[in-house]
Design an enzyme around this catalytic site. Sequence first.
Site, PDB file in Angstrom:
ATOM      1  N   ASN A  92       0.853  -1.022  -0.104  1.00 45.28           N
ATOM      2  CA  ASN A  92       0.279   0.533  -0.167  1.00 45.28           C
ATOM      3  C   ASN A  92       0.810   1.499   0.073  1.00 45.28           C
ATOM      4  O   ASN A  92       1.967   1.387   0.682  1.00 45.28           O
ATOM      5  CB  ASN A  92      -0.834  -0.128   1.588  1.00 45.28           C
ATOM      6  CG  ASN A  92      -0.410   0.801   2.472  1.00 45.28           C
ATOM      7  OD1 ASN A  92       0.133   1.866   2.546  1.00 45.28           O
ATOM      8  ND2 ASN A  92       0.340  -0.212   3.463  1.00 45.28           N
ATOM      9  N   LYS A 111       5.806   4.272  17.459  1.00 49.55           N
ATOM     10  CA  LYS A 111       5.719   2.456  16.448  1.00 49.55           C
ATOM     11  C   LYS A 111       6.649   2.318  15.717  1.00 49.55           C
ATOM     12  O   LYS A 111       7.572   3.622  15.032  1.00 49.55           O
ATOM     13  CB  LYS A 111       4.697   2.881  15.913  1.00 49.55           C
ATOM     14  CG  LYS A 111       4.145   1.749  14.041  1.00 49.55           C
ATOM     15  CD  LYS A 111       2.741   2.031  14.031  1.00 49.55           C
ATOM     16  CE  LYS A 111       2.764   0.605  13.450  1.00 49.55           C
ATOM     17  NZ  LYS A 111       1.114   0.786  12.536  1.00 49.55           N
ATOM     18  N   ASN A 163       6.001  -1.965  11.892  1.00 50.21           N
ATOM     19  CA  ASN A 163       5.174  -1.546  10.368  1.00 50.21           C
ATOM     20  C   ASN A 163       5.140  -1.924   9.095  1.00 50.21           C
ATOM     21  O   ASN A 163       6.229  -2.842   9.138  1.00 50.21           O
ATOM     22  CB  ASN A 163       5.509   0.030   9.989  1.00 50.21           C
ATOM     23  CG  ASN A 163       4.236   1.120   9.409  1.00 50.21           C
ATOM     24  OD1 ASN A 163       4.179   0.864   8.733  1.00 50.21           O
ATOM     25  ND2 ASN A 163       4.303   2.388  10.596  1.00 50.21           N
ATOM     26  N   CYS A 217       6.474   5.439   8.616  1.00 46.83           N
ATOM     27  CA  CYS A 217       5.611   5.787   7.208  1.00 46.83           C
ATOM     28  C   CYS A 217       6.437   5.732   5.641  1.00 46.83           C
ATOM     29  O   CYS A 217       6.821   6.203   5.879  1.00 46.83           O
ATOM     30  CB  CYS A 217       4.532   6.635   7.104  1.00 46.83           C
ATOM     31  SG  CYS A 217       3.310   5.661   6.158  1.00 46.83           S
ATOM     32  N   GLY A 264       1.164  -9.755   9.308  1.00 45.75           N
ATOM     33  CA  GLY A 264       0.702 -10.435   9.113  1.00 45.75           C
ATOM     34  C   GLY A 264       0.291 -12.032   9.932  1.00 45.75           C
ATOM     35  O   GLY A 264      -0.475 -12.449   9.882  1.00 45.75           O
ATOM     36  N   GLY A 306      -4.116  -6.342  11.722  1.00 42.63           N
ATOM     37  CA  GLY A 306      -4.099  -5.552  10.134  1.00 42.63           C
ATOM     38  C   GLY A 306      -4.522  -5.679   8.542  1.00 42.63           C
ATOM     39  O   GLY A 306      -6.116  -5.486   9.070  1.00 42.63           O
ATOM     40  N   GLY A 340      -0.395   7.129   1.341  1.00 40.95           N
ATOM     41  CA  GLY A 340       0.853   7.891   1.746  1.00 40.95           C
ATOM     42  C   GLY A 340      -0.168   9.043   3.022  1.00 40.95           C
ATOM     43  O   GLY A 340      -0.145   9.893   3.095  1.00 40.95           O
ATOM     44  N   LEU A 341      -0.936   8.644   3.833  1.00 42.98           N
ATOM     45  CA  LEU A 341      -1.695   9.058   5.186  1.00 42.98           C
ATOM     46  C   LEU A 341      -2.300   9.940   5.093  1.00 42.98           C
ATOM     47  O   LEU A 341      -2.473  10.571   5.790  1.00 42.98           O
ATOM     48  CB  LEU A 341      -0.163   9.442   6.424  1.00 42.98           C
ATOM     49  CG  LEU A 341       0.456   8.703   6.701  1.00 42.98           C
ATOM     50  CD1 LEU A 341       1.905   8.978   7.298  1.00 42.98           C
ATOM     51  CD2 LEU A 341       0.144   7.321   7.568  1.00 42.98           C
TER      52      LEU A 341
HETATM   53  C1  LIG Z   1      -4.110  -0.057   3.740  1.00 45.20           C
HETATM   54  C2  LIG Z   1      -2.991   0.775   4.991  1.00 45.20           C
HETATM   55  C3  LIG Z   1      -2.740   1.639   5.989  1.00 45.20           C
HETATM   56  C4  LIG Z   1      -2.259   1.802   6.295  1.00 45.20           C
HETATM   57  N1  LIG Z   1      -1.909   3.210   7.551  1.00 45.20           N
HETATM   58  C5  LIG Z   1      -0.648   3.370   8.783  1.00 45.20           C
HETATM   59  C6  LIG Z   1      -0.906   4.179   8.999  1.00 45.20           C
HETATM   60  O1  LIG Z   1      -1.571   5.838   8.793  1.00 45.20           O
HETATM   61  N2  LIG Z   1      -0.384   4.401  10.448  1.00 45.20           N
HETATM   62  C7  LIG Z   1       0.540   3.336  10.106  1.00 45.20           C
HETATM   63  O2  LIG Z   1       1.358   3.875  12.257  1.00 45.20           O
HETATM   64  N3  LIG Z   1       0.644   2.750  10.112  1.00 45.20           N
HETATM   65  C8  LIG Z   1      -0.150   1.651   9.132  1.00 45.20           C
HETATM   66  N4  LIG Z   1       0.222   0.919   8.599  1.00 45.20           N
HETATM   67  C9  LIG Z   1       0.469  -0.470   9.231  1.00 45.20           C
HETATM   68  C10 LIG Z   1      -0.434  -1.826   9.786  1.00 45.20           C
HETATM   69  O3  LIG Z   1      -0.721  -0.777  11.199  1.00 45.20           O
HETATM   70  C11 LIG Z   1       0.654  -2.924   9.622  1.00 45.20           C
HETATM   71  O4  LIG Z   1       2.166  -1.552  10.820  1.00 45.20           O
HETATM   72  C12 LIG Z   1       1.121  -3.050   9.006  1.00 45.20           C
HETATM   73  O5  LIG Z   1       0.361  -3.841   7.715  1.00 45.20           O
HETATM   74  C13 LIG Z   1       1.327  -4.362   9.457  1.00 45.20           C
HETATM   75  O6  LIG Z   1       0.435  -5.373  10.033  1.00 45.20           O
HETATM   76  P1  LIG Z   1      -0.824  -6.303   9.261  1.00 45.20           P
HETATM   77  O7  LIG Z   1       0.748  -6.983   8.049  1.00 45.20           O
HETATM   78  O8  LIG Z   1      -1.346  -7.068  10.080  1.00 45.20           O
HETATM   79  O9  LIG Z   1      -1.138  -5.533   7.985  1.00 45.20           O
HETATM   80  C14 LIG Z   1      -1.206   0.294   7.694  1.00 45.20           C
HETATM   81  C15 LIG Z   1      -0.908  -0.283   6.607  1.00 45.20           C
HETATM   82  C16 LIG Z   1      -1.876  -0.627   5.592  1.00 45.20           C
HETATM   83  C17 LIG Z   1      -1.931  -2.313   5.080  1.00 45.20           C
END
Ligand SMILES: Cc1cc2nc3c(=O)[nH]c(=O)nc-3n(C[C@H](O)[C@H](O)[C@H](O)COP(=O)(O)O)c2cc1C
Lengths: 254, 309
Positions: free
Chosen positions: B68, B165, B192, B130, B244, B265, B71-72
């Site tokens: 992804n 984080k 992250n 990020c 994951g 996530g 871009g916040l």
């Molecule tokens: C679509 C998307 C948007 C995300 N936005 C943020 C965010 O705004 N701030 C942040 O700290 N992490 C963000 N993350 C990271 C997730 O919080 C997480 O750290 C990462 O996806 C790993 O976990 P997962 O494999 O369970 O998704 C985002 C991840 C995804 C997939």
Amino acid sequence: MKYKEEAEILSQESLGEDIFSMWLRTEHIAKEAEPGQFLSLYCRDESRLLPRPISLCEIDRENCRLRLVYRIAGAGTREFAGLQAGDRITVLGPLGHGFPLAESGRALIVGGGIGVPPLLQLARELPGEKTLVMGYRSRTYLEQELRKEAPLVISTEDGSLGTKGNVIDAIRENHLTADTIYACGPLPMLRALKSFAQEHHMKAWISMEEKMACGIGACLGCVVTSRDIDDHSKVRNVRVCAEGPVFDAEEVIF
Amino acid sequence: MNLEVNIAGVVLKNPVMTASGTFGSGMEYAELMDPGLLGAIVTKGVASVPWPGNPGPRIAETASGMLNAIGLQNPGVDTFVKRDLKFLEQYPDTRVIVNVCGHTEEEYLEVVDRLADEERVDLLEINISCPNVREGGLAFGQNPKTAEAITKSVKRHAKQPVIMKLSPNVTDIREMARAAESGGADAISLINTITGMKFDIMRRKFALANRTGGLSGPAIKPVAVRMVYEAAHTVSIPVIGMGGIQTWQDAVEFLMAGASAVSVGTANFHDPEAAPKIVEGIRGYMERFGMESVSEIALTESGSASGAS
Ligand SMILES: Cc1cc2nc3c(=O)[nH]c(=O)nc-3n(C[C@H](O)[C@H](O)[C@H](O)COP(=O)(O)O)c2cc1C
Ligand SMILES: Cc1cc2nc3c(=O)[nH]c(=O)nc-3n(C[C@H](O)[C@H](O)[C@H](O)COP(=O)(O)OP(=O)(O)OC[C@H]3O[C@@H](n4cnc5c(N)ncnc54)[C@H](O)[C@@H]3O)c2cc1C
Ligand code: FES
């Protein structure tokens, strides 16, 4: 209301050229669905995490049935094409905002390629005078069903049927005019329709596509640029899965 | 037996939360599951003003994962307080963790100050990791000195406990964990996303308009488990593990590696009910092993590779 359901597959049939038609039975979704809305379909293969958005082609609210017509574009849609009557598939829906159904003068309903399917249910439900314009590569599909709803004009890229060229060529050749355009299809077609509508002072409603992750408005993965600041995002972005997939062509920039 | 965990003095009724950016503030998901079943909701990153994010496409699926580059994008802290925090009032038993982003230290602090007196905010999670914004963000998270410095400034301003984080896009995660701890962080969360890239070979283009994106989902889990293990065995503040997690078995691995709680996530996209199912799975696991508290899931061992600090 959105529902996640294990839908039963009632039938699966090939419409030729890698295009398939699948009827599903759902408990709740069909009852509340509107033309232009879509479903998220989940793959069985766990390595394909993200749901596939597929538009509703026909909605049979009375019998809780939905028809999806889709083209094999990759591994996910190939998996769906392998499902048989009696199998189950996890789906989420109905999603997004469909086409507005209020009467707005004479209508041109325009579809191109794999954008044709959602326009069948729209053609059925849109009140008032309407003409259908469908663009195909060569072979047509859903032609009989469409003809039942309204007069149908066809374009084919190879000229094997109807106007040789695209839907705009067909509209010009047949001198079609209208007050409102409703369209779904590839981006170049939507761009051409947007300027055609501007030229002729018509309103145009278009169904957009974007890669999706959540499908329900939470991840901000599927945005397109909007003319105005959007009330939800507070920036010039709208979500295809939530505010869309159908937009007023004037309100999106693409 | 109970599932409660304590993160920096804040008690969560269970150790499962949703990962930032994958769950919005719960509003959209509330139609499909009960956010009140979660230990905590971690919100999408919030900045001092609205951010438009990156152009599309922002999403690309990969084998057992996804990239992804959002871009916040976010509506800014004022709208967030009025709309999202208000919405979250209906889940008083679920803790609210607000994820904070910024381009500069001042921007982070503006958000932290603005949230200081908001009672619905239980914890802050400061995103210095990020990979999808060019300035700030990751820059803070890849250098232990700047990470420690920003932790210190945030701690001076914050009224709520602070979670830093961390990014996995570093050579040694232990250094970054130590930096956050020395800066005064109350907890850390990781990982992250891992920076990745994909091409659309038929269109002969980058799959993402941003070219690079963050990899998440089951594909990154073994990397995440290793990093959580290393971090948890380096610092003494609580560690929130993620990366994951799709099933309760995955969550238990992170808890065994030393995490005090876990975030779910990408799995929310695959199954909106993933997180509540994981809560029930952890409960079942603890019953099966006769465990009284979540902390018993952690594997205790002598002479571990990295040792405690
Ligand atoms: C679509 C998307 C948007 C995300 N936005 C943020 C965010 O705004 N701030 C942040 O700290 N992490 C963000 N993350 C990271 C997730 O919080 C997480 O750290 C990462 O996806 C790993 O976990 P997962 O494999 O369970 O998704 C985002 C991840 C995804 C997939
Ligand atoms: C609102 C909406 C309605 C749609 N309706 C239909 C329909 O009625 N019939 C039909 O045949 N197709 C439709 N599509 C396109 C359909 O979603 C894709 O063809 C499908 O997701 C491809 O999946 P795949 O695994 O076969 O292909 P892959 O290319 O392997 O898919 C990889 C990833 O990219 C995504 N993706 C690929 N192409 C598209 C695309 N065009 N739009 C969005 N995501 C894409 C997939 O969902 C998946 O996450 C629609 C798309 C949207 C956004
Ligand atoms: S796909 Fe997540 S917001 Fe549209």
